[in-house]
Design an enzyme around this catalytic site. Structure first.
Site, short mmCIF file in Angstrom:
data_model
loop_
_atom_site.label_atom_id
_atom_site.label_comp_id
_atom_site.label_asym_id
_atom_site.label_seq_id
_atom_site.Cartn_x
_atom_site.Cartn_y
_atom_site.Cartn_z
N CYS A 15 0.83 -1.20 0.00
CA CYS A 15 0.00 0.00 0.00
C CYS A 15 0.88 1.26 0.00
O CYS A 15 1.78 1.40 0.83
CB CYS A 15 -0.93 0.01 1.22
SG CYS A 15 -1.93 1.51 1.26
N ASN B 42 0.38 -9.75 -10.83
CA ASN B 42 -0.72 -8.79 -10.71
C ASN B 42 -0.35 -7.48 -11.39
O ASN B 42 0.77 -7.00 -11.27
CB ASN B 42 -1.00 -8.58 -9.21
CG ASN B 42 -1.96 -7.45 -8.92
OD1 ASN B 42 -1.69 -6.60 -8.10
ND2 ASN B 42 -3.09 -7.42 -9.58
N GLY B 43 -1.35 -6.93 -12.09
CA GLY B 43 -1.19 -5.60 -12.67
C GLY B 43 -1.73 -5.50 -14.07
O GLY B 43 -1.22 -6.13 -15.00
N ASP B 44 -2.83 -4.76 -14.20
CA ASP B 44 -3.39 -4.37 -15.50
C ASP B 44 -4.10 -5.48 -16.27
O ASP B 44 -4.31 -5.35 -17.48
CB ASP B 44 -2.31 -3.76 -16.42
CG ASP B 44 -1.49 -2.70 -15.72
OD1 ASP B 44 -2.05 -2.00 -14.86
OD2 ASP B 44 -0.28 -2.58 -16.01
C1 LIG Z 1 -9.14 1.32 -4.93
C2 LIG Z 1 -8.02 0.38 -4.71
C3 LIG Z 1 -7.79 -0.11 -3.44
C4 LIG Z 1 -6.74 -1.03 -3.22
N1 LIG Z 1 -6.57 -1.56 -1.98
C5 LIG Z 1 -5.66 -2.55 -1.79
C6 LIG Z 1 -5.59 -3.24 -0.55
O1 LIG Z 1 -6.36 -3.00 0.38
N2 LIG Z 1 -4.65 -4.19 -0.41
C7 LIG Z 1 -3.78 -4.52 -1.43
O2 LIG Z 1 -2.94 -5.41 -1.27
N3 LIG Z 1 -3.84 -3.89 -2.62
C8 LIG Z 1 -4.78 -2.94 -2.83
N4 LIG Z 1 -4.90 -2.36 -4.05
C9 LIG Z 1 -4.03 -2.83 -5.15
C10 LIG Z 1 -4.71 -3.95 -5.96
O3 LIG Z 1 -4.94 -5.10 -5.18
C11 LIG Z 1 -3.86 -4.34 -7.15
O4 LIG Z 1 -2.61 -4.76 -6.67
C12 LIG Z 1 -3.66 -3.19 -8.14
O5 LIG Z 1 -4.87 -2.49 -8.36
C13 LIG Z 1 -3.14 -3.70 -9.48
O6 LIG Z 1 -4.00 -4.69 -10.01
P1 LIG Z 1 -5.12 -4.36 -11.13
O7 LIG Z 1 -4.40 -3.69 -12.27
O8 LIG Z 1 -5.66 -5.72 -11.51
O9 LIG Z 1 -6.13 -3.48 -10.52
C14 LIG Z 1 -5.89 -1.43 -4.30
C15 LIG Z 1 -6.14 -0.91 -5.57
C16 LIG Z 1 -7.17 -0.03 -5.79
C17 LIG Z 1 -7.42 0.48 -7.19
#
Ligand SMILES: Cc1cc2nc3c(=O)[nH]c(=O)nc-3n(C[C@H](O)[C@H](O)[C@H](O)COP(=O)(O)O)c2cc1C
Length: 350
Positions: A104, A204-206
């Protein structure tokens, strides 16, 4: 691209609903799980300071339903004794897995040594992992970013150390803390971590399309994939990827199902919380969900100005009635939504 195990817990299919503070609560997780294809659900990150001081909000965040299993509780904090106490609490409520947030970027979290702050204090992270391992018998997992800054990328080192401490699954978001959500995730580093440790590694990512997920599985040989924001735009994405992994045509929801999923979400919300926060959450999901749909921008405007459940339901009805069957979800690109990304994280950490 087959199921994998975290200790003796099977993650099948190898697809994880990525934790998102302010989004992946009890309601949202069940909504997505019911669409199919989710092999593991994770709570929002939960403050150990809140949990160990009996904060009702933090305790509520540990709630889950049997239908969500396997279910991981994710905690964040910077003090080993409190982290261990909170980990015990998660095991006591019946979580299958305990996950540590090491990614975070919210200033409040980092300032107190937690989240991505742990990436620049490895002795502290090591102490935390060892303390937690002594306190729980459920598997311990880690979700991290690639490093604190571009010049201090250390995910391989962190993953190796975590493996030594008994961590049983690494989940790597391919961005640095400094990057926030800008740019693209670096999946080469996900491959580097996968090659460096023998415990399972998920990337993880995108990920917002089936093709992107399959390509990343192949390129990195990772065991699983986490999807966060993509699930808000397309709640069927897990099922669609699973279909292709298992040799089927990907499921295509009808327009009626797309409308029904919004209504189901609203019902679940109203069962769980007062009208005002339910309206806010409904606007949040409906806003993401209609990105890329014809007339979506205008619908979002109408929605943001709706003030009662009746108005919201009416506007959803009107919108879907005007969509024709040819409409599809967006082109797979995640549209930046700064409010969503940063405010919810900060608010959750407050
Ligand atoms: C609104 C929001 C809140 C998030 N809160 C957390 C969280 O509580 N814990 C965590 O490990 N990652 C958190 N993330 C990160 C996501 O789990 C993830 O790693 C990140 O969005 C990239 O993945 P994505 O491209 O599939 O969204 C958060 C992301 C977003 C957008």
């Amino acid at each position: 691209m087959k199921p994998f195990k975290i200790q003796n817990i099977e993650i099948s299919p190898p697809l994880i609903l990525s934790p998102m503070a302010g989004v992946t609560d009890f309601t949202f997780r069940r909504l997505i799980k019911r669409r199919g294809g989710v092999g593991l659900s994770v709570s929002e990150f939960i403050s150990v300071e809140g949990l160990t001081r009996d904060n009702p909000k933090s305790k509520r965040q540990m709630r889950f339903d049997e239908e969500e299993r396997p279910f991981a509780v994710q905690i964040f904090g910077g003090q080993a004794p409190r982290m261990a106490m909170a980990a015990e609490m998660a095991e006591e409520v019946g979580a299958d897995i305990l996950d540590i947030n090491c990614g975070c970027p919210a200033p409040k979290v980092v300032k107190n040594g937690g989240g991505s702050g742990l990436l620049r204090d490895l002795p502290r992270l090591e102490e935390i992992l060892k303390e937690i391992k002594k306190s729980i018998s459920i598997p311990l997992t880690l979700k991290l970013r690639t490093g604190f800054t571009e010049s201090t990328i250390n995910c391989v080192e962190v993953a190796k150390m975590a493996e030594q401490c008994g961590v049983e699954h690494i989940q790597l978001h391919g961005r640095t803390k400094e990057q926030g959500y800008k740019g693209l995730a670096n999946w080469d580093l996900i491959k580097a971590v996968k090659d460096a440790v023998s415990i399972p590694v998920s990337g993880n990512g995108d990920v917002t399309t089936i093709d992107f997920a399959l390509k990343r599985f192949k390129e990195t040989n990772c065991d699983g994939i986490l999807i966060g924001r993509g699930a808000m735009q397309n709640p069927w994405i897990f099922r669609q990827i699973q279909d292709v992994l298992e040799g089927r045509e990907p499921y295509q929801p009808t327009l009626e199902e797309k409308q029904a999923v919004l209504l189901e979400f609203f019902e679940l919300l109203l069962e769980d919380m007062p009208e005002l926060p339910a309206l806010g959450k409904m606007k949040q999901l409906a806003g993401q969900f209609t990105k890329g749909l014809v007339g979506g921008a205008q619908f979002r405007q109408t929605l943001y100005h709706s003030h009662s459940p009746q108005e919201i339901l009416e506007n959803i009805g009107i919108y879907f009635a005007t969509l024709n069957e040819a409409d599809t979800f967006g082109d797979g690109e995640i549209e930046a939504d700064k409010n969503l990304e940063f405010n919810s994280c900060d608010a959750a950490a407050a």
